[in-house]
Every structure is written in C-alpha cells, then in structure tokens.
Design an enzyme around this catalytic site. Sequence first.
Site, PDB file in Angstrom:
ATOM      1  N   THR A 179       0.872  -1.181   0.000  1.00  0.00           N
ATOM      2  CA  THR A 179       0.000   0.000   0.000  1.00  0.00           C
ATOM      3  C   THR A 179       0.905   1.225   0.000  1.00  0.00           C
ATOM      4  O   THR A 179       2.111   1.121   0.217  1.00  0.00           O
ATOM      5  CB  THR A 179      -0.881   0.043   1.272  1.00  0.00           C
ATOM      6  OG1 THR A 179      -0.041   0.286   2.405  1.00  0.00           O
ATOM      7  CG2 THR A 179      -1.659  -1.238   1.489  1.00  0.00           C
ATOM      8  N   LEU A 190       3.198  -1.111   4.798  1.00  0.00           N
ATOM      9  CA  LEU A 190       2.501   0.102   5.226  1.00  0.00           C
ATOM     10  C   LEU A 190       3.536   1.219   5.274  1.00  0.00           C
ATOM     11  O   LEU A 190       4.615   1.033   5.828  1.00  0.00           O
ATOM     12  CB  LEU A 190       1.911  -0.080   6.630  1.00  0.00           C
ATOM     13  CG  LEU A 190       0.809  -1.132   6.799  1.00  0.00           C
ATOM     14  CD1 LEU A 190       0.484  -1.315   8.277  1.00  0.00           C
ATOM     15  CD2 LEU A 190      -0.452  -0.706   6.042  1.00  0.00           C
ATOM     16  N   ILE A 244       7.482  -2.187   7.004  1.00  0.00           N
ATOM     17  CA  ILE A 244       7.335  -0.728   7.004  1.00  0.00           C
ATOM     18  C   ILE A 244       8.011  -0.143   5.766  1.00  0.00           C
ATOM     19  O   ILE A 244       9.186  -0.400   5.496  1.00  0.00           O
ATOM     20  CB  ILE A 244       7.935  -0.106   8.292  1.00  0.00           C
ATOM     21  CG1 ILE A 244       7.282  -0.740   9.538  1.00  0.00           C
ATOM     22  CG2 ILE A 244       7.779   1.409   8.279  1.00  0.00           C
ATOM     23  CD1 ILE A 244       5.790  -0.498   9.689  1.00  0.00           C
ATOM     24  N   LYS A 245       7.233   0.666   5.056  1.00  0.00           N
ATOM     25  CA  LYS A 245       7.743   1.268   3.822  1.00  0.00           C
ATOM     26  C   LYS A 245       8.380   2.616   4.147  1.00  0.00           C
ATOM     27  O   LYS A 245       7.727   3.495   4.719  1.00  0.00           O
ATOM     28  CB  LYS A 245       6.580   1.518   2.870  1.00  0.00           C
ATOM     29  CG  LYS A 245       6.634   0.699   1.621  1.00  0.00           C
ATOM     30  CD  LYS A 245       5.401   1.009   0.822  1.00  0.00           C
ATOM     31  CE  LYS A 245       5.561   0.613  -0.596  1.00  0.00           C
ATOM     32  NZ  LYS A 245       4.401   1.044  -1.369  1.00  0.00           N
ATOM     33  N   ILE A 246       9.639   2.736   3.765  1.00  0.00           N
ATOM     34  CA  ILE A 246      10.366   3.994   3.994  1.00  0.00           C
ATOM     35  C   ILE A 246      10.831   4.518   2.638  1.00  0.00           C
ATOM     36  O   ILE A 246      11.599   3.850   1.946  1.00  0.00           O
ATOM     37  CB  ILE A 246      11.628   3.742   4.875  1.00  0.00           C
ATOM     38  CG1 ILE A 246      11.284   2.994   6.166  1.00  0.00           C
ATOM     39  CG2 ILE A 246      12.393   5.041   5.117  1.00  0.00           C
ATOM     40  CD1 ILE A 246      10.827   3.830   7.309  1.00  0.00           C
TER      41      ILE A 246
END
Length: 268
Positions: A27, A61, A91-93
């Site tokens: 997402t 996310l 976790i998307k960074i």
Amino acid sequence: MKIYVDTADIEEIKTAFAWGIVDGVTTNPSLIKKAVKKYKKGLKEYIKEILKIAGKTPVSLEIISVKEKEMYEQAVTLYEMFSTKENNIVIKIPINIAEDKEDTTHYDALKVINKLAKKKIPVNCTLIMTPEQSLLAAKAGASYVSPFAGRIDDDLRKRAGREFEKTDYHEADGIMIEDVLVHDKGIVSGVDLVEQTQHMLRTYKYNTQVIAASVRNARQVRELALIGADIATIPFSVLNEMIHHHKTFEGLKAFTNDIVPEYEKLFE
Ligand code: E4P
C-alpha cells in the site's frame, strides 16, 4: 516470481487472495486515500481487515514523514500498532532526497532503515529510481527495495517527447529516437531498472528482495518474470489484464454455443 497485489482496496485484496495467486500486499498513502474514500471506514479498523485477509504474507505500510526522528517514530508506531503473531507487517520507507543539494537533513532514510533493521523491523525501501539507491538501502539493512518500473517508463517516454497513456507498453530495451537511445543515467526502461537492481544485489549476495513496483501492464509483468524479478507488485486491473485475451473470450463463447443437451444432462 512472487506476486503482491498493489492496492489498499479490500474487495480487490479479497478477490486476489481467493484466486490463490497472491504472496503479499503493498500500500502507499495514495492507495489508502482511494480506498478510504470508497469504503468510508476508520483507517485503523480498515488496515486490520487487510491484515486479516493477508494472513502471514507481507503487507507494506508506509510512513508519512521525511524527517529522521519522526520517520523512525512513525515506523515503530505503525509496527507496534498492527504487528501480531498472525501477520507480517513491513514498514515502507521512501529513499528520500533533498530538493536543495545543501540540505543533508533530508537524507535520513538510510539511518532510519538501519535503526529499524537493528530492531528487527522489516523495511521496504520505496520510491527507488536507480540501482544505486537500492544498493545503499540494502547495505543499510532493508529487507525489500521497490524500484518503480512504471514511473521510470513514464519519465523516459516524456523525455523522448512521446504522447502516451500510463497503461501503454514500454519497450524493455528502451526507446530509440533518431538512432539515439533515450535513457536515464544508463537506465533504458523500468524493466531494465529492476534487472540492474537485482543483478547488483545478487552480485554482492544481499538478502534484500526486489519488489518491481509501479507496474503498468501485463506485458511488463511478463518481462519482469522473464528477467527473473523476485517479486512484482501488481495493481488489480493489471491482474485482470493478465487473465484476458480476446481469443480466449471468443473460444469460450464458441464452446458455450456448442453445448448439446446431453452434455448439460451430465451435470443435472
Ligand atoms: C508500490 O509499492 C508503489 O507504491 C506503487 O507500485 C506505485 O505505483 P504508481 O507509480 O502506479 O503510483
């Protein structure tokens, strides 16, 4: 090739999982915006629903800050808010870039990735446009990198002065204009970006998985599979396009027209 579904739309996620072809979900804030508008639910509950459908497959996310301290805090908040034994949060960074070259305070993504990796929080480093960004993210400890194949194609077509629809096919071996290959620092297409990225990471034996992102059409998926991409994250519309062929449709219609009553009786 693993297939992730690139959407935050719960019905699309449900359908794709029911087909038995999905290995994860990605997402981003734009996809969440679209989904929340449509379903009008509280975001926390909504995300929990997505996680339930996805089970133990990875769900990315994204954080929303570009400043080191906040980025780290948001990553930990997201992880602690949603991570359970029953799911697999990533976790998307974004690999962030300062607008102003003098401003080094916005190059903090790598530091954050490294801190999260040490805390065993898996990271998907996103908005990757060059293999060298991936190399740095992998060195910092990212579990995944997401090169944006489609956005590179969009940019190359624009540079080539081409009119195009986002869904158009883009040549994996680049565009020639008056015998000159249009490229972006040696990258000739989105598929080329993914291939170079993967080659680089495999050469140095990083465990970082490459997620080909920003996928635009079925032919691009095929080319990603042919170069051996680890993972492609695919919008639901492109999954549909992968199934469709006009001759399949035509053939099915003809078979249906030819069904004799005795054949139908077999199923009564
Ligand atoms: C997935 O990780 C990306 O956020 C997504 O593929 C971006 O796609 P877009 O370029 O179509 O917005």
